[in-house]
Motif scaffolding. Structure first.
Motif, mmCIF file in Angstrom:
data_model
loop_
_atom_site.group_PDB
_atom_site.id
_atom_site.type_symbol
_atom_site.label_atom_id
_atom_site.label_comp_id
_atom_site.label_asym_id
_atom_site.label_seq_id
_atom_site.Cartn_x
_atom_site.Cartn_y
_atom_site.Cartn_z
ATOM 1 N N GLN A 182 12.633 11.302 10.761
ATOM 2 C CA GLN A 182 12.392 9.867 10.592
ATOM 3 C C GLN A 182 13.498 8.993 11.185
ATOM 4 O O GLN A 182 13.502 7.783 10.961
ATOM 5 C CB GLN A 182 12.257 9.540 9.097
ATOM 6 N N GLY A 183 14.429 9.587 11.927
ATOM 7 C CA GLY A 183 15.570 8.837 12.431
ATOM 8 C C GLY A 183 15.207 7.617 13.261
ATOM 9 O O GLY A 183 15.745 6.521 13.055
ATOM 10 N N GLY A 184 14.287 7.782 14.215
ATOM 11 C CA GLY A 184 13.897 6.674 15.077
ATOM 12 C C GLY A 184 13.287 5.524 14.305
ATOM 13 O O GLY A 184 13.603 4.347 14.552
ATOM 14 N N ARG A 185 12.411 5.813 13.357
ATOM 15 C CA ARG A 185 11.749 4.769 12.572
ATOM 16 C C ARG A 185 12.752 4.011 11.716
ATOM 17 O O ARG A 185 12.659 2.785 11.558
ATOM 18 C CB ARG A 185 10.677 5.387 11.675
ATOM 19 N N ILE A 186 13.715 4.713 11.168
ATOM 20 C CA ILE A 186 14.703 4.064 10.306
ATOM 21 C C ILE A 186 15.600 3.130 11.116
ATOM 22 O O ILE A 186 15.856 1.983 10.723
ATOM 23 C CB ILE A 186 15.546 5.124 9.572
ATOM 24 N N HIS B 84 13.773 -4.479 7.558
ATOM 25 C CA HIS B 84 12.636 -4.150 6.714
ATOM 26 C C HIS B 84 12.907 -2.914 5.852
ATOM 27 O O HIS B 84 12.367 -2.796 4.750
ATOM 28 C CB HIS B 84 11.381 -3.948 7.566
ATOM 29 N N ILE B 85 13.759 -2.030 6.342
ATOM 30 C CA ILE B 85 14.154 -0.867 5.533
ATOM 31 C C ILE B 85 14.825 -1.349 4.256
ATOM 32 O O ILE B 85 14.530 -0.883 3.151
ATOM 33 C CB ILE B 85 15.121 0.052 6.317
ATOM 34 N N VAL B 86 15.730 -2.307 4.392
ATOM 35 C CA VAL B 86 16.441 -2.853 3.234
ATOM 36 C C VAL B 86 15.477 -3.570 2.295
ATOM 37 O O VAL B 86 15.536 -3.407 1.063
ATOM 38 C CB VAL B 86 17.552 -3.813 3.684
ATOM 39 N N LEU B 87 14.573 -4.375 2.870
ATOM 40 C CA LEU B 87 13.629 -5.129 2.047
ATOM 41 C C LEU B 87 12.693 -4.198 1.267
ATOM 42 O O LEU B 87 12.391 -4.450 0.099
ATOM 43 C CB LEU B 87 12.801 -6.081 2.929
ATOM 44 N N ILE B 88 12.239 -3.155 1.914
ATOM 45 C CA ILE B 88 11.356 -2.195 1.236
ATOM 46 C C ILE B 88 12.119 -1.442 0.148
ATOM 47 O O ILE B 88 11.586 -1.157 -0.926
ATOM 48 C CB ILE B 88 10.763 -1.197 2.248
ATOM 49 N N VAL C 163 10.651 5.165 3.668
ATOM 50 C CA VAL C 163 11.782 4.533 2.977
ATOM 51 C C VAL C 163 11.908 5.093 1.565
ATOM 52 O O VAL C 163 13.006 5.197 1.025
ATOM 53 C CB VAL C 163 11.612 2.998 2.939
ATOM 54 N N GLY C 164 10.773 5.470 0.979
ATOM 55 C CA GLY C 164 10.809 6.099 -0.325
ATOM 56 C C GLY C 164 11.674 7.345 -0.323
ATOM 57 O O GLY C 164 12.418 7.611 -1.276
ATOM 58 N N ALA D 155 0.831 -1.206 0.000
ATOM 59 C CA ALA D 155 0.000 0.000 0.000
ATOM 60 C C ALA D 155 0.868 1.259 0.000
ATOM 61 O O ALA D 155 0.613 2.214 -0.746
ATOM 62 C CB ALA D 155 -0.924 -0.003 1.217
ATOM 63 N N GLY D 156 1.910 1.268 0.834
ATOM 64 C CA GLY D 156 2.802 2.427 0.877
ATOM 65 C C GLY D 156 3.527 2.631 -0.440
ATOM 66 O O GLY D 156 3.687 3.765 -0.898
ATOM 67 N N ALA D 157 3.941 1.532 -1.062
ATOM 68 C CA ALA D 157 4.622 1.635 -2.358
ATOM 69 C C ALA D 157 3.697 2.219 -3.418
ATOM 70 O O ALA D 157 4.111 3.046 -4.233
ATOM 71 C CB ALA D 157 5.124 0.250 -2.789
ATOM 72 N N VAL D 158 2.430 1.801 -3.400
ATOM 73 C CA VAL D 158 1.461 2.312 -4.369
ATOM 74 C C VAL D 158 1.217 3.802 -4.144
ATOM 75 O O VAL D 158 1.103 4.578 -5.108
ATOM 76 C CB VAL D 158 0.138 1.526 -4.271
ATOM 77 N N LEU D 159 1.127 4.218 -2.892
ATOM 78 C CA LEU D 159 0.937 5.642 -2.601
ATOM 79 C C LEU D 159 2.095 6.472 -3.163
ATOM 80 O O LEU D 159 1.899 7.600 -3.616
ATOM 81 C CB LEU D 159 0.818 5.864 -1.086
ATOM 82 N N LEU D 160 3.296 5.904 -3.137
ATOM 83 C CA LEU D 160 4.449 6.583 -3.731
ATOM 84 C C LEU D 160 4.361 6.573 -5.260
ATOM 85 O O LEU D 160 4.564 7.581 -5.918
ATOM 86 C CB LEU D 160 5.746 5.905 -3.298
#
Length: 362
Positions: free
Chosen positions: A245-249, A255-259, A323-324, A124-129
């Motif tokens: 976004q530092g904390g989330r990354i 998962h950051i790498v996979l996304i 991640v985008g 869903a996030g990828a599609v929004l991008l």
């Protein structure tokens, strides 16, 4: 000529990738260890648009807007091939290839690494991008590839109008979400802040300086005062974005790498389609490069805002849009390098087919 180019290449431009990487790292560290800074800056927000970020984006875009006059905009609009490529790739290809590529990786390749529900959110996030072509940063990529600023502006303006009509329906169809709510205030405000205001400021400044000092002074002296402003604005913008976004990354390294993998592949794929198409149609490089860049990069401000409103701040969809942002800058810098190194692919004779009014001096 080559010696002059090398001599004119400043430390910012020569080591831009290094400065970008450092700013991303420093930004993440600020978000992790000095959270009071992004927390304070985050308070200056209006309809989910960061005011400090908007000001820095002005710094990036303003020097390019100075190079544009209304006659060049009219001339660019009369040459439809670049716009046909941009609209076709951005709206008939990009959202659907983004869905296909992300679904393949999250549901098949990474099936054993990501839970099904979370995989759905990442798609869903990828599609929004993928459904939101770039509006602000593309001016920077155009500048770095010596793209035509008037044509870039026309491309952005057309895409902004199409976003108003097609963004929500495309997202709804691809995600099967019938109640997609696009924050129109965010969309409209972003367009005004990142396109309309810097354009007006650029046009007013240009008219005033040319009237007072003449066009020769404007092109040879005044514009040179802003040579480093765009790059400085880019680096400061990255500091702010990644401090947010530092904390989330840092909390989701795997998962950051996979996304990032499908998002990166999609970026290269979309750029290749538009860029090769432009070469096939014998468009000049100053139009071909921005045509490829606008589809390859994304309107991440809108994507993040929609992800938060639809799925929540802590959702996988929101993380994917973040991640985008993480992926876009280094990948786009690589595409800038590729575009600059392949400028010779474009027949120099095609430059003569472009009206002189839409060219500019660097």
């Amino acid at each position: 000529m080559e010696q002059e180019k090398a001599k004119g290449l400043g430390i910012f431009e020569k080591y831009l990738t290094v400065w970008v990487a450092l700013c991303m790292i420093v930004g993440v560290m600020i978000g992790k260890y000095i959270p009071v800074i992004p927390t304070t800056l985050g308070k200056f927000e209006y309809y989910q648009v960061s005011v400090p970020t908007a000001i820095l984006i002005w710094l990036m875009i303003y020097p390019m807007m100075l190079k544009i006059d209304f006659t060049s905009i009219v001339s660019a609009a009369k040459k439809p091939k670049g716009l046909i490529i941009t609209c076709t790739v951005n709206w008939l290809i990009k959202p659907f290839t983004m869905y296909a590529i992300s679904a393949f990786f999250f549901f098949v390749v990474f099936k054993g690494l990501i839970a099904p529900d979370l995989a759905q959110e990442y798609v869903a996030g990828a599609v929004l991008l993928g459904a939101a072509p770039c509006t602000a940063m593309v001016f920077v990529w155009s500048y770095l590839t010596k793209g035509d600023p008037a044509y870039t502006l026309v491309q952005v303006a057309v895409n902004d109008l199409i976003i108003l009509a097609l963004y929500a329906p495309i997202v709804a169809v691809l995600l099967g979400v019938g109640n997609v709510v696009v924050p129109m205030n965010t969309l409209i405000l972003s367009t005004v802040l990142f396109v309309v205001i810097p354009l007006l400021l650029g046009v007013i400044t240009r008219m005033f300086v040319v009237k007072q000092k003449g066009i020769a002074y404007f092109e040879t002296v005044f514009l040179k005062k802003f040579d480093k402003v765009t790059i400085i604005g880019l680096l400061l913008t990255l500091l702010i974005i990644f401090s947010f976004q530092g904390g989330r990354i840092l909390s989701n390294p795997l998962h950051i790498v996979l996304i990032a993998i499908p998002l990166t592949l999609q970026t290269f794929f979309i750029f290749a389609i538009a860029y090769v198409w432009a070469r096939f149609w014998k468009l000049p490089h100053a139009i071909a490069a921005p045509a490829g860049m606008i589809g390859a990069s994304n309107f991440f401000e809108l994507s993040v805002a929609v992800a938060i409103s639809l799925f929540g701040l802590q959702s996988g969809a929101t993380l994917a849009t973040v991640v985008g942002v993480l992926v876009e800058v280094p990948v786009m810098l690589l595409l800038v390098k590729i575009a600059n190194q392949t400028a010779g692919w474009f027949d120099q004779a095609t430059v003569s087919t472009v009206d002189k009014s839409v060219t500019f001096k660097k």
